[in-house]
Design a protein around this motif. Sequence first.
Motif, PDB file in Angstrom:
ATOM      1  N   ALA A  26       0.836  -1.201   0.000  1.00 43.29           N
ATOM      2  CA  ALA A  26       0.000   0.000   0.000  1.00 43.29           C
ATOM      3  C   ALA A  26       0.870   1.250   0.000  1.00 43.29           C
ATOM      4  O   ALA A  26       0.614   2.199  -0.745  1.00 43.29           O
ATOM      5  CB  ALA A  26      -0.939  -0.010   1.200  1.00 43.29           C
ATOM      6  N   ALA A  27       1.910   1.246   0.814  1.00 40.69           N
ATOM      7  CA  ALA A  27       2.811   2.405   0.862  1.00 40.69           C
ATOM      8  C   ALA A  27       3.512   2.603  -0.479  1.00 40.69           C
ATOM      9  O   ALA A  27       3.653   3.737  -0.952  1.00 40.69           O
ATOM     10  CB  ALA A  27       3.841   2.219   1.980  1.00 40.69           C
ATOM     11  N   ARG A  28       3.937   1.513  -1.101  1.00 39.54           N
ATOM     12  CA  ARG A  28       4.605   1.626  -2.405  1.00 39.54           C
ATOM     13  C   ARG A  28       3.645   2.128  -3.474  1.00 39.54           C
ATOM     14  O   ARG A  28       4.020   2.919  -4.334  1.00 39.54           O
ATOM     15  CB  ARG A  28       5.219   0.285  -2.798  1.00 39.54           C
ATOM     16  N   MET A  29       2.393   1.671  -3.422  1.00 37.50           N
ATOM     17  CA  MET A  29       1.400   2.158  -4.392  1.00 37.50           C
ATOM     18  C   MET A  29       1.173   3.651  -4.224  1.00 37.50           C
ATOM     19  O   MET A  29       1.156   4.401  -5.204  1.00 37.50           O
ATOM     20  CB  MET A  29       0.076   1.406  -4.237  1.00 37.50           C
ATOM     21  N   ARG A  30       1.000   4.070  -2.976  1.00 34.93           N
ATOM     22  CA  ARG A  30       0.780   5.503  -2.725  1.00 34.93           C
ATOM     23  C   ARG A  30       1.976   6.323  -3.201  1.00 34.93           C
ATOM     24  O   ARG A  30       1.797   7.386  -3.798  1.00 34.93           O
ATOM     25  CB  ARG A  30       0.513   5.742  -1.247  1.00 34.93           C
ATOM     26  N   GLN A  38      -8.169  -3.398  -3.417  1.00 36.96           N
ATOM     27  CA  GLN A  38      -8.054  -4.823  -3.126  1.00 36.96           C
ATOM     28  C   GLN A  38      -7.515  -5.585  -4.332  1.00 36.96           C
ATOM     29  O   GLN A  38      -6.743  -6.529  -4.180  1.00 36.96           O
ATOM     30  CB  GLN A  38      -9.412  -5.399  -2.712  1.00 36.96           C
ATOM     31  N   GLN A  39      -7.917  -5.173  -5.531  1.00 37.41           N
ATOM     32  CA  GLN A  39      -7.450  -5.847  -6.736  1.00 37.41           C
ATOM     33  C   GLN A  39      -5.935  -5.722  -6.873  1.00 37.41           C
ATOM     34  O   GLN A  39      -5.247  -6.706  -7.157  1.00 37.41           O
ATOM     35  CB  GLN A  39      -8.149  -5.272  -7.977  1.00 37.41           C
ATOM     36  N   ARG A  40      -5.418  -4.527  -6.680  1.00 40.19           N
ATOM     37  CA  ARG A  40      -3.969  -4.313  -6.798  1.00 40.19           C
ATOM     38  C   ARG A  40      -3.215  -5.062  -5.707  1.00 40.19           C
ATOM     39  O   ARG A  40      -2.177  -5.678  -5.965  1.00 40.19           O
ATOM     40  CB  ARG A  40      -3.653  -2.820  -6.757  1.00 40.19           C
ATOM     41  N   LEU A  41      -3.734  -5.012  -4.481  1.00 40.38           N
ATOM     42  CA  LEU A  41      -3.089  -5.749  -3.392  1.00 40.38           C
ATOM     43  C   LEU A  41      -3.083  -7.247  -3.675  1.00 40.38           C
ATOM     44  O   LEU A  41      -2.083  -7.936  -3.439  1.00 40.38           O
ATOM     45  CB  LEU A  41      -3.788  -5.471  -2.061  1.00 40.38           C
ATOM     46  N   ALA A  42      -4.188  -7.767  -4.193  1.00 45.00           N
ATOM     47  CA  ALA A  42      -4.279  -9.204  -4.471  1.00 45.00           C
ATOM     48  C   ALA A  42      -3.319  -9.611  -5.591  1.00 45.00           C
ATOM     49  O   ALA A  42      -2.710 -10.678  -5.525  1.00 45.00           O
ATOM     50  CB  ALA A  42      -5.716  -9.575  -4.825  1.00 45.00           C
ATOM     51  N   VAL A  43      -3.164  -8.785  -6.609  1.00 43.57           N
ATOM     52  CA  VAL A  43      -2.223  -9.086  -7.699  1.00 43.57           C
ATOM     53  C   VAL A  43      -0.797  -9.086  -7.175  1.00 43.57           C
ATOM     54  O   VAL A  43      -0.002  -9.987  -7.473  1.00 43.57           O
ATOM     55  CB  VAL A  43      -2.404  -8.100  -8.871  1.00 43.57           C
ATOM     56  N   LEU A  44      -0.442  -8.088  -6.381  1.00 42.41           N
ATOM     57  CA  LEU A  44       0.908  -8.042  -5.809  1.00 42.41           C
ATOM     58  C   LEU A  44       1.161  -9.241  -4.904  1.00 42.41           C
ATOM     59  O   LEU A  44       2.247  -9.833  -4.919  1.00 42.41           O
ATOM     60  CB  LEU A  44       1.123  -6.725  -5.063  1.00 42.41           C
ATOM     61  N   ASP A  45       0.160  -9.631  -4.139  1.00 40.30           N
ATOM     62  CA  ASP A  45       0.279 -10.798  -3.274  1.00 40.30           C
ATOM     63  C   ASP A  45       0.486 -12.063  -4.115  1.00 40.30           C
ATOM     64  O   ASP A  45       1.327 -12.908  -3.796  1.00 40.30           O
ATOM     65  CB  ASP A  45      -0.968 -10.922  -2.404  1.00 40.30           C
ATOM     66  N   LEU A  81       0.338  -1.421 -12.579  1.00 37.04           N
ATOM     67  CA  LEU A  81       1.451  -1.659 -11.647  1.00 37.04           C
ATOM     68  C   LEU A  81       2.792  -1.688 -12.376  1.00 37.04           C
ATOM     69  O   LEU A  81       3.804  -1.222 -11.845  1.00 37.04           O
ATOM     70  CB  LEU A  81       1.227  -2.955 -10.871  1.00 37.04           C
ATOM     71  N   THR A  82       2.807  -2.212 -13.599  1.00 36.65           N
ATOM     72  CA  THR A  82       4.034  -2.218 -14.397  1.00 36.65           C
ATOM     73  C   THR A  82       4.405  -0.792 -14.786  1.00 36.65           C
ATOM     74  O   THR A  82       5.565  -0.385 -14.643  1.00 36.65           O
ATOM     75  CB  THR A  82       3.866  -3.106 -15.650  1.00 36.65           C
ATOM     76  N   ASP A  83       3.437  -0.023 -15.255  1.00 40.22           N
ATOM     77  CA  ASP A  83       3.691   1.371 -15.637  1.00 40.22           C
ATOM     78  C   ASP A  83       4.179   2.196 -14.457  1.00 40.22           C
ATOM     79  O   ASP A  83       4.980   3.113 -14.620  1.00 40.22           O
ATOM     80  CB  ASP A  83       2.426   2.018 -16.223  1.00 40.22           C
ATOM     81  N   ALA A  84       3.708   1.870 -13.244  1.00 40.96           N
ATOM     82  CA  ALA A  84       4.111   2.604 -12.037  1.00 40.96           C
ATOM     83  C   ALA A  84       5.460   2.129 -11.499  1.00 40.96           C
ATOM     84  O   ALA A  84       5.976   2.696 -10.539  1.00 40.96           O
ATOM     85  CB  ALA A  84       3.036   2.455 -10.961  1.00 40.96           C
ATOM     86  N   GLY A  85       6.026   1.075 -12.091  1.00 38.63           N
ATOM     87  CA  GLY A  85       7.323   0.584 -11.651  1.00 38.63           C
ATOM     88  C   GLY A  85       7.266  -0.388 -10.479  1.00 38.63           C
ATOM     89  O   GLY A  85       8.302  -0.700  -9.894  1.00 38.63           O
ATOM     90  N   LEU A  86       6.076  -0.881 -10.153  1.00 42.04           N
ATOM     91  CA  LEU A  86       5.946  -1.839  -9.053  1.00 42.04           C
ATOM     92  C   LEU A  86       6.063  -3.284  -9.524  1.00 42.04           C
ATOM     93  O   LEU A  86       6.248  -4.193  -8.715  1.00 42.04           O
ATOM     94  CB  LEU A  86       4.624  -1.631  -8.323  1.00 42.04           C
TER      95      LEU A  86
END
Length: 182
Positions: A26-30, A38-45, A81-86
């Motif tokens: 969450a901190a990295r996304m922000r 929840q979708q982004r967290l679940a994909v990263l998980d 998430l790829t575009d954001a560098g995560l």
Amino acid sequence: MTQSTPAETPGQEGRALTGAAPLAWAARMRSAGLRVTQQRLAVLDALHDSPHATADAVLEHVRRRLPGITVQSIYTVLHSLTDAGLLRQLDLANSPARYETRVADNHHHAVCTECGRIEDVACAVGHAPCLHPSETHGMTIRIADVVYQGLCADCASTQPAQPARPAGTFEVPTQPREARQG
């Protein structure tokens, strides 16, 4: 994601996934300017649990927590998430795109040509010498993708004995096999 779903509403970002990992994501996304969903967290998980996964494998993993998520949502999240560098997208020969959360270094990959197992490989010298090519053609090089192909120890143990190949020589496979998550 253009439509707001209940899982995306403010204040729910830590309810389905709990613990230190979702807080770090969450901190990295922000920090990357993304809204925490929840979708982004679940994909990263999913990618933390299964590095080098395809979008289909991520979808299967995410649906365990979010059964209603669509294929399009997975692709949208992967791309954002790829575009954001995560995330880092891997484009390996004869394989669908794969994704990983290891983005802080310029590492490479070893792929078993028999079973498709993929492993991370650090730069040979301990830093990224491959980011300094002899000719850049005016480009600013950010990532150098090196893919080592061969047999993993498990597959090699089931193959007939092959004569040792001199260092620096390579065998070009006549028919590359599709890379699979190992």
